[in-house]
Design an enzyme around this catalytic site. Structure first.
Site, PDB file in Angstrom:
ATOM      1  N   LYS A  77       0.846  -1.185   0.000  1.00  0.00           N
ATOM      2  CA  LYS A  77       0.000   0.000   0.000  1.00  0.00           C
ATOM      3  C   LYS A  77       0.889   1.245   0.000  1.00  0.00           C
ATOM      4  O   LYS A  77       1.967   1.252   0.613  1.00  0.00           O
ATOM      5  CB  LYS A  77      -0.892  -0.038   1.245  1.00  0.00           C
ATOM      6  CG  LYS A  77      -1.950   1.052   1.336  1.00  0.00           C
ATOM      7  CD  LYS A  77      -2.816   0.819   2.567  1.00  0.00           C
ATOM      8  CE  LYS A  77      -3.895   1.874   2.732  1.00  0.00           C
ATOM      9  NZ  LYS A  77      -4.762   1.590   3.902  1.00  0.00           N
ATOM     10  N   SER A 152      -9.571   1.573   2.995  1.00  0.00           N
ATOM     11  CA  SER A 152      -8.722   2.392   2.152  1.00  0.00           C
ATOM     12  C   SER A 152      -7.683   1.594   1.355  1.00  0.00           C
ATOM     13  O   SER A 152      -7.081   2.119   0.426  1.00  0.00           O
ATOM     14  CB  SER A 152      -7.999   3.428   3.033  1.00  0.00           C
ATOM     15  OG  SER A 152      -7.155   2.806   3.995  1.00  0.00           O
ATOM     16  N   SER A 176      -9.749  -0.977   7.094  1.00  0.00           N
ATOM     17  CA  SER A 176      -9.199  -0.712   5.763  1.00  0.00           C
ATOM     18  C   SER A 176      -8.462  -1.872   5.113  1.00  0.00           C
ATOM     19  O   SER A 176      -8.081  -1.785   3.953  1.00  0.00           O
ATOM     20  CB  SER A 176      -8.267   0.504   5.822  1.00  0.00           C
ATOM     21  OG  SER A 176      -9.011   1.677   6.018  1.00  0.00           O
TER      22      SER A 176
END
Length: 486
Positions: A77, A152, A176
Site C-alpha cells: 500500500k 482504504s 481498511s
C-alpha cells in the site's frame, strides 16, 4: 480444498519449473494488461522487481535454499515507506515524495528477497472506504469494475483479487484491510495492535493503525503474518507475535470451539449478507463448533467513538504537512501563514480536510471534554465489553461489512452510507484486537460477501485456524478472471 498460492509458487521455483524472472515477468505483463482497467497500482517498480528476481534465480542455481516468501511477487500500500521508491499516500501533497528509509515490514520482506511489483492505490491518507478519495482515482473491483474495490487499502485488494500480485500489505485503521478484502472476495487480516511494527507507516490515527496482509487464502495470510510480526525497537508500541508461528498451528480440529455471535452485529445488515453469514454459522456447526449468542449493547457507541478518536489523531498527525519541510508547496503567497494555508487547502482532498477539521474541533477548548474525552471513556467501556464476551466464547463471528461493494461514484454521492460500511469493523481497532475477513458467499450479481472472525489479543492463531477450517469446508473461493495463469 484451498491451496496456498505462496507455497505452490515456492515449490515451482525450487523445482525449477519456472524461474523467478519468468514468474516476475508474467506478473509485470499482467499489470501492463490489466492495471489500466483496475487502477490498482500507482507506481510500478518493474526494474527493481526483475533485479530481485535475478538474485533469487542465482541462489537457486547455486543450490541455496530459499525461504517461502523469497521470489514471490507482491505489493505494498502506498502509505508504507520504501527507500528510493515514491510513496504518496495517494495525495497531491505527497505526489513527488520519495522516502530515504524503509518501513520495518518492507525491510523484513526485502531482506527475504520479496519481489516488489509496485505501490498500490488507496484512499488519500487512508481516509475513506471506497478508494475513491485517492488523488489518482479509485481502484476497481476485479469481480465487476463498475464497483469499487473498497478502502482504504483498495489498490492492494484489487491487485490481489485481480491476480496482478500474489499478496500485499495494507493498513487497517477502522477496517481498511478487512473491508476491501470482503468487497474483492479475498482474505484480509488486521493483526493485534503491536503485533506488527508501524515504523514507516505514514500515520492516520496512531492508536488505531495496524499493518497486515491481504491474500487469496488463509494459509498465505498466516505465512505473511508470521514473517512480518516481529518485535521492532523502532516502534514503541511493538510487541511482536506472541507464541509459535501461526502457520504451524493451522488445520487443528475446531470441534468444541465456542463461536460467539452478538445480535447487534446483525442489526441493519443487508439481507443477502445476513443470509451468507447465517450459512457460515451452519458450516461451523457441521464442524462441531458450539455457537454462543450474546448481547453487546456498547457496540452502538463504536462508530462515533472511532470517528472522534481517528479524526482527532489525524488532525495532529497531518499537522506536519505545511509545505516547509517536504511535499507540495503552493505558489503565489504573501507570507508564511498564507503559504501554509494555501498549501494545505490545495494539497489535501475534501475528505482529508473534512476529517482534519472535525478532529481539530473535538480537541479544541470547550469541546475536548464533550467529545474527545467522552470518546476515550467510551473506548474503555467497549474494551471491557469485548473482554467479558471472550469469557464465554473463543472467537466472535460477524459480517465484515453490512453490504457488498457499491457502484463507482456512490461514496461521493452518499458519504454517510460510506461511513456506515465501517460499523462492523471499527470495534476491532478500538480494542486493538485481531480480526480476519474471509469470503463467505456471493450475491445475485456475483459480488463477494465477507465475514470476519475476531479474537482476543494475540489470538491470530485461533482466528486463522477457524478461518482455514471454514474456507476448506465451504470451498467458496472464486478467483476473478484476471492476471497470471500458471
Amino acid at each position: 480444498m484451498s491451496e496456498s498460492k505462496i507455497a505452490k509458487l515456492h515449490e515451482s521455483l525450487v523445482k525449477k519449473e519456472i524461474s523467478c524472472k519468468e514468474l516476475t515477468e508474467k506478473y509485470i505483463e499482467a499489470i501492463e494488461r490489466d492495471n489500466g482497467e483496475l487502477n490498482a497500482y500507482v507506481t510500478v517498480t518493474a526494474d527493481k522487481a526483475l533485479e530481485t528476481a535475478t538474485k533469487v534465480d542465482e541462489k537457486i542455481a547455486g543450490g541455496e535454499e530459499i525461504g517461502l516468501l523469497e521470489g514471490i511477487p507482491m505489493t505494498l500500500k502506498d502509505n508504507i515507506s520504501t527507500d528510493g521508491i515514491r510513496t504518496t499516500c495517494c495525495s497531491k501533497i505527497l505526489e513527488d515524495y520519495t522516502p530515504i528509509y524503509d518501513a520495518t515490514v518492507w525491510d523484513i520482506l526485502k531482506k527475504q528477497n520479496a519481489v516488489l511489483l509496485g505501490k498500490t492505490n488507496m484512499d488519500e491518507f487512508a481516509m475513506g472506504s471506497s478508494c475513491e478519495t485517492s488523488y489518482f482515482g479509485g481502484a476497481k473491483n476485479p469481480h465487476n469494475t463498475g464497483h469499487v474495490a473498497g478502502g482504504s487499502s483498495g489498490g492492494v485488494a484489487s491487485a490481489v483479487g485481480g491476480n496482478i500480485a500474489v499478496y500485499g500489505l495494507g493498513s487497517d485503521t477502522g477496517g481498511s484491510i478487512r473491508q476491501p478484502a470482503s468487497f474483492c472476495g479475498i482474505v484480509g487480516l488486521k493483526p493485534t495492535y503491536g503485533a506488527v511494527s508501524r515504523f514507516g507507516l505514514i500515520a492516520y490515527a496512531s492508536s488505531l493503525d495496524q499493518i497486515g496482509p491481504i491474500t487469496t487464502n488463509v494459509e498465505d495470510t498466516a505465512i505473511v503474518y508470521d514473517a512480518i510480526s516481529q518485535y521492532d525497537k523502532m516502534d514503541s508500541t511493538s510487541k511482536g507475535r506472541q507464541g509459535a508461528p501461526v502457520y504451524n498451528t493451522l488445520k487443528n480440529d475446531i470441534k468444541g470451539m465456542k463461536i460467539g455471535i452478538a445480535k447487534e452485529y446483525l442489526d441493519g445488515v443487508r439481507e443477502d449478507v445476513r443470509k451468507a453469514v447465517e450459512d457460515a454459522v451452519k458450516v461451523y456447526e457441521s464442524l462441531g463448533a458450539e455457537i454462543v449468542y450474546f448481547d453487546l449493547p456498547s457496540l452502538k457507541y463504536a462508530l462515533p467513538v472511532y470517528y472522534i478518536i481517528a479524526c482527532a489523531e489525524a488532525s495532529s498527525n497531518l499537522g506536519r504537512y505545511d509545505g516547509i519541510r517536504y511535499g507540495y508547496k503552493a505558489d503565489n503567497y504573501r507570507d508564511v501563514n498564507e503559504m501554509i494555508k494555501k498549501t494545505r487547502s490545495t494539497g489535501f482532498g475534501e475528505e482529508v480536510k473534512r476529517r482534519i477539521l472535525l478532529g481539530t474541533y473535538v480537541l479544541s477548548s470547550g469541546y475536548y471534554d464533550a467529545y474527545y474525552k467522552k470518546a476515550q471513556n467510551l473506548r474503555g467501556t467497549i474494551i471491557s465489553a469485548f473482554n467479558k464476551a471472550f469469557e464465554s466464547c473463543d472467537v466472535i463471528l460477524a459480517p465484515t461489512v453490512p453490504m457488498t461493494a457499491f457502484e463507482n461514484g456512490h461514496a461521493v454521492s452518499d458519504p454517510v452510507e460510506t461511513y456506515l460500511t465501517d460499523i462492523c469493523t471499527v470495534p476491532v481497532n478500538i480494542c486493538g484486537l485481531p480480526g480476519v475477513s474471509v469470503p463467505c458467499g456471493y450475491n445475485d450479481k456475483g459480488l463477494p460477501i465477507g465475514m470476519q472472525l475476531i479474537g482476543n489479543a494475540f489470538g491470530e492463531a485461533k482466528i486463522l485456524n477457524a478461518a482455514w477450517q471454514y474456507e476448506n469446508a465451504a470451498d467458496l473461493f472464486k478467483s476473478a478472471d484476471f492476471g497470471v495463469k500458471l
